[in-house]
Design a protein around this motif. Structure first.
Motif, PDB file in Angstrom:
ATOM      1  N   GLU A 233      13.538 -77.291 -41.545  1.00  0.00           N
ATOM      2  CA  GLU A 233      14.762 -77.903 -41.036  1.00  0.00           C
ATOM      3  C   GLU A 233      14.640 -79.406 -41.229  1.00  0.00           C
ATOM      4  OE1 GLU A 233      15.670 -76.743 -37.075  1.00  0.00           O
ATOM      5  OE2 GLU A 233      15.786 -74.601 -37.549  1.00  0.00           O
ATOM      6  N   MET A 234      15.694 -80.029 -41.765  1.00  0.00           N
ATOM      7  CA  MET A 234      15.584 -81.414 -42.241  1.00  0.00           C
ATOM      8  C   MET A 234      16.842 -82.207 -41.892  1.00  0.00           C
ATOM      9  SD  MET A 234      15.102 -82.529 -46.245  1.00  0.00           S
ATOM     10  CE  MET A 234      13.529 -81.673 -46.355  1.00  0.00           C
ATOM     11  N   ARG A 235      16.623 -83.497 -41.603  1.00  0.00           N
ATOM     12  CA  ARG A 235      17.733 -84.434 -41.388  1.00  0.00           C
ATOM     13  C   ARG A 235      17.412 -85.716 -42.162  1.00  0.00           C
ATOM     14  NH1 ARG A 235      21.693 -85.409 -37.172  1.00  0.00           N
ATOM     15  NH2 ARG A 235      20.881 -83.571 -36.077  1.00  0.00           N
ATOM     16  N   ILE A 236      18.377 -86.195 -42.947  1.00  0.00           N
ATOM     17  CA  ILE A 236      18.195 -87.392 -43.765  1.00  0.00           C
ATOM     18  C   ILE A 236      19.206 -88.447 -43.330  1.00  0.00           C
ATOM     19  CG2 ILE A 236      18.165 -88.334 -46.119  1.00  0.00           C
ATOM     20  CD1 ILE A 236      17.598 -85.476 -47.097  1.00  0.00           C
ATOM     21  N   GLY A 260      17.233-100.113 -49.870  1.00  0.00           N
ATOM     22  CA  GLY A 260      16.518-100.543 -48.678  1.00  0.00           C
ATOM     23  C   GLY A 260      16.014 -99.349 -47.890  1.00  0.00           C
ATOM     24  N   GLN A 261      16.014 -99.445 -46.561  1.00  0.00           N
ATOM     25  CA  GLN A 261      15.388 -98.431 -45.727  1.00  0.00           C
ATOM     26  C   GLN A 261      16.238 -97.171 -45.569  1.00  0.00           C
ATOM     27  OE1 GLN A 261      14.076 -99.983 -41.935  1.00  0.00           O
ATOM     28  NE2 GLN A 261      12.137-100.693 -42.797  1.00  0.00           N
ATOM     29  N   ASN A 262      15.546 -96.040 -45.621  1.00  0.00           N
ATOM     30  CA  ASN A 262      16.126 -94.726 -45.370  1.00  0.00           C
ATOM     31  C   ASN A 262      15.157 -93.963 -44.480  1.00  0.00           C
ATOM     32  OD1 ASN A 262      18.506 -94.178 -47.658  1.00  0.00           O
ATOM     33  ND2 ASN A 262      16.931 -95.614 -48.354  1.00  0.00           N
ATOM     34  N   THR A 263      15.660 -92.921 -43.805  1.00  0.00           N
ATOM     35  CA  THR A 263      14.792 -92.114 -42.942  1.00  0.00           C
ATOM     36  C   THR A 263      14.947 -90.630 -43.270  1.00  0.00           C
ATOM     37  OG1 THR A 263      16.463 -91.926 -41.195  1.00  0.00           O
ATOM     38  CG2 THR A 263      14.903 -93.761 -41.048  1.00  0.00           C
ATOM     39  N   ILE A 264      13.888 -89.890 -43.047  1.00  0.00           N
ATOM     40  CA  ILE A 264      13.911 -88.441 -43.187  1.00  0.00           C
ATOM     41  C   ILE A 264      13.011 -87.849 -42.106  1.00  0.00           C
ATOM     42  CG2 ILE A 264      12.054 -88.494 -44.909  1.00  0.00           C
ATOM     43  CD1 ILE A 264      13.223 -85.948 -46.121  1.00  0.00           C
ATOM     44  N   SER A 265      13.457 -86.767 -41.487  1.00  0.00           N
ATOM     45  CA  SER A 265      12.627 -86.047 -40.522  1.00  0.00           C
ATOM     46  C   SER A 265      12.781 -84.567 -40.798  1.00  0.00           C
ATOM     47  CB  SER A 265      13.040 -86.378 -39.087  1.00  0.00           C
ATOM     48  OG  SER A 265      14.389 -86.016 -38.852  1.00  0.00           O
ATOM     49  N   TYR A 266      11.676 -83.824 -40.649  1.00  0.00           N
ATOM     50  CA  TYR A 266      11.739 -82.391 -40.887  1.00  0.00           C
ATOM     51  C   TYR A 266      10.604 -81.675 -40.180  1.00  0.00           C
ATOM     52  CZ  TYR A 266       8.687 -83.998 -44.748  1.00  0.00           C
ATOM     53  OH  TYR A 266       7.711 -84.612 -45.508  1.00  0.00           O
ATOM     54  N   THR A 267      10.850 -80.407 -39.903  1.00  0.00           N
ATOM     55  CA  THR A 267       9.828 -79.525 -39.357  1.00  0.00           C
ATOM     56  C   THR A 267       9.516 -78.456 -40.393  1.00  0.00           C
ATOM     57  OG1 THR A 267      11.498 -78.091 -38.311  1.00  0.00           O
ATOM     58  CG2 THR A 267      10.586 -79.898 -36.990  1.00  0.00           C
ATOM     59  N   ILE A 268       8.268 -78.001 -40.429  1.00  0.00           N
ATOM     60  CA  ILE A 268       7.829 -76.979 -41.372  1.00  0.00           C
ATOM     61  C   ILE A 268       7.209 -75.839 -40.584  1.00  0.00           C
ATOM     62  CG2 ILE A 268       6.358 -76.454 -43.353  1.00  0.00           C
ATOM     63  CD1 ILE A 268       6.375 -79.439 -44.018  1.00  0.00           C
ATOM     64  N   GLY A 311       7.385 -84.263 -39.895  1.00  0.00           N
ATOM     65  CA  GLY A 311       7.327 -85.546 -39.212  1.00  0.00           C
ATOM     66  C   GLY A 311       8.574 -86.354 -39.500  1.00  0.00           C
ATOM     67  N   THR A 312       8.545 -87.601 -39.068  1.00  0.00           N
ATOM     68  CA  THR A 312       9.632 -88.545 -39.328  1.00  0.00           C
ATOM     69  C   THR A 312       9.079 -89.699 -40.144  1.00  0.00           C
ATOM     70  OG1 THR A 312      10.774 -87.959 -37.275  1.00  0.00           O
ATOM     71  CG2 THR A 312      11.338 -90.070 -38.279  1.00  0.00           C
ATOM     72  N   PHE A 313       9.769 -90.030 -41.237  1.00  0.00           N
ATOM     73  CA  PHE A 313       9.264 -91.035 -42.163  1.00  0.00           C
ATOM     74  C   PHE A 313      10.382 -92.003 -42.553  1.00  0.00           C
ATOM     75  CE2 PHE A 313       7.233 -86.916 -42.844  1.00  0.00           C
ATOM     76  CZ  PHE A 313       5.897 -87.222 -42.625  1.00  0.00           C
ATOM     77  N   THR A 314       9.983 -93.253 -42.713  1.00  0.00           N
ATOM     78  CA  THR A 314      10.885 -94.287 -43.223  1.00  0.00           C
ATOM     79  C   THR A 314      10.395 -94.704 -44.599  1.00  0.00           C
ATOM     80  OG1 THR A 314      11.387 -95.112 -40.999  1.00  0.00           O
ATOM     81  CG2 THR A 314      11.838 -96.592 -42.836  1.00  0.00           C
ATOM     82  N   PHE A 315      11.279 -94.710 -45.563  1.00  0.00           N
ATOM     83  CA  PHE A 315      10.911 -95.086 -46.930  1.00  0.00           C
ATOM     84  C   PHE A 315      11.969 -96.034 -47.486  1.00  0.00           C
ATOM     85  CE2 PHE A 315      13.591 -91.380 -47.156  1.00  0.00           C
ATOM     86  CZ  PHE A 315      14.408 -91.579 -48.259  1.00  0.00           C
TER      87      PHE A 315
END
Length: 354
Positions: A233-236, A260-268, A311-315
Motif C-alpha cells: 500500500e503506497m501514497r506519493i 525539488g522535494q517529493n515524498t513516498i510512504s508505503y507498507t510491505i 517506510g516514509t522517504f523524501t527524495f
C-alpha cells in the motif's frame, strides 16, 4: 543486482485503466442488504469477516452492475459510467487522466478496450465483506488480454461496493488459470471454499479511501512495482494512492512529480505461503519531449535474501536528472534515491589466454 530498468521498465505499456484482504472466517449464510438499507451481521465488528451471501441475488447484482458499467463504457457515456462506478474509482480514473495532461472524460473513454462480455464467462460464486458493504463476484472463462495475448482460461473478479443506497463497480481483476489446474477445477465445480482460501477472490475488508482530486502535474510520473508474493500500500506526495497485490504493474502518479522535494510512504506485507523472490519499486519522470527517455528518481530493489521493509522517504527530483532525459546529455547519469544500496554486479571471469 539487476538494474531497475530491466526489472520494471518493460511494464510501462502494461497498464489498464479499467482493469484493475485478512484471514477468512468460516462461511456463514447472510442476505444481500436491501436497497433501502444495510443489515450488519453480528460478527461485523470482528473484522475481517467474510460471509457467503445468497448466491442467486449476488449473481443478479453482479451481472446487472457489470453490464450497466460495460454499456456505459462502450457508449462513452460519462454520466451513466459515474452512476454505476464507485466514488473512489471515479476520482482515481479522473486523476490518472489529468496527471497525463489529458482531458477527462474524453480521453479516458477514447483509449479503453472493449470490456469482455459476461456471456463468455460462467458464474462461480460471491463472497461479501465489510459488514455486507463490499462483495467480490467471481466468474471463469476464456479471455484474451491485450492485442497480442493468447486466449486463455481466466478468473474474472468483479469488486463491488455498496454506497449511496446501491451497488457500484469499483474494479475488475483477472487471473490467468493456465498454471493453476487445481484452482481452475475447483472454480468450474463452483467450490466456494476456494474463494475463501485465495486472497485474490476476497472482497475488500474496508471501504476504499476516496482520493482527493489532483491538479495538472508539474512532471508526469509513473510508479513501477514488481512485487511477487507481496502486498504493498503506497501514497506519493500525499495524494496518489496505490495498492499492489502479488503483481507486476505500472501506475500513473496522481498529480505527478515535482521538481525539488517529493515524498513516498508505503507498507510491505509478505503473503503467507507464497514465494518472495524479488522486490522492485521505481519512480520515474516520464518524457514529454519526443526522443527523450524516462529517468528513475527513486528505487527500492531487493533480492530473495533481503527483508522487505517499507517506510516514509523524501527524495529530490533535480534539474540534472531532468536534463539527463535528453539523449545528448554528456555528463555521468545522476543516481536515483536508493532506499537500500544496490548490490554490485558479480564480475564475470575473463577467459584465460592460451
Amino acid at each position: 543486482m539487476k538494474a531497475i530498468f530491466p526489472i520494471l521498465g518493460a511494464m510501462a505499456a502494461a497498464t489498464c485503466a479499467w482493469a484493475q484482504q485478512g484471514a477468512p472466517a468460516r462461511p456463514q449464510a447472510a442476505p444481500i442488504p436491501a436497497p433501502r438499507g444495510i443489515t450488519l451481521p453480528p460478527q461485523a465488528a470482528q473484522a475481517p469477516a467474510y460471509v457467503v451471501p445468497n448466491q442467486q441475488k449476488a449473481r443478479e447484482i453482479a451481472e446487472t452492475v457489470y453490464n450497466t458499467w460495460r454499456l456505459a463504457m462502450m457508449r462513452q457515456d460519462d454520466q451513466a459510467w459515474a452512476g454505476c462506478t464507485s466514488a473512489a474509482r471515479q476520482n482515481k480514473v479522473r486523476n490518472m487522466v489529468v496527471s497525463e495532461r489529458k482531458q477527462f472524460p474524453k480521453d479516458f473513454f477514447s483509449k479503453q478496450p472493449q470490456p469482455p462480455q459476461l456471456e463468455h464467462f460462467s458464474y462461480v460464486g460471491s463472497i461479501a465483506g465489510c459488514g455486507n458493504r463490499t462483495m467480490a463476484c467471481t466468474f471463469v472463462g476464456k479471455l484474451q488480454l491485450g492485442a497480442k495475448g493468447q486466449l486463455a482460461e481466466n478468473a474474472m473478479v468483479v469488486e463491488l461496493i455498496f454506497e449511496g443506497g446501491r451497488w457500484k463497480l469499483d474494479q475488475t481483476r483477472f487471473f490467468n488459470l493456465s498454471h493453476l489446474p487445481n484452482v481452475k477445477k475447483r472454480l468450474h465445480s463452483r467450490d466456494l471454499s476456494v474463494l475463501q482460501e485465495q486472497d485474490g477472490f476476497h472482497p475488500y475488508d474496508k471501504l476504499p479511501v476516496i482520493p482527493p482530486r489532483c491538479g495538472a502535474p508539474q512532471l508526469i510520473g509513473k510508479v513501477f512495482v514488481d512485487a511477487p508474493g507481496r502486498e504493498i500500500e503506497m501514497r506519493i506526495n500525499g495524494v496518489s494512492l496505490h495498492e499492489f497485490y502479488d503483481e507486476r504493474r505500472a501506475d500513473t502518479i496522481a498529480g505527478g512529480l515535482r521538481r525539488g522535494q517529493n515524498t513516498i510512504s508505503y507498507t510491505i506485507k509478505d503473503n503467507a505461503g507464497m514465494q518472495h523472490p524479488t522486490l522492485g519499486i521505481g519512480l520515474f519522470v516520464m518524457p514529454e519531449t519526443p526522443g527523450n527517455h524516462p529517468v528513475c528518481v527513486f528505487d527500492h530493489i531487493l533480492d530473495a535474501k533481503d527483508a522487505a521493509r517499507g517506510g516514509t522517504f523524501t527524495f529530490t527530483v533535480s534539474n540534472e536528472q531532468i536534463a539527463s532525459m535528453n539523449p545528448k546529455f554528456q555528463r555521468a547519469k545522476p543516481e536515483p534515491f536508493h532506499v537500500v544500496p544496490l548490490k554490485p554486479q558479480p564480475k564475470q571471469e575473463q577467459p584465460k589466454k592460451k
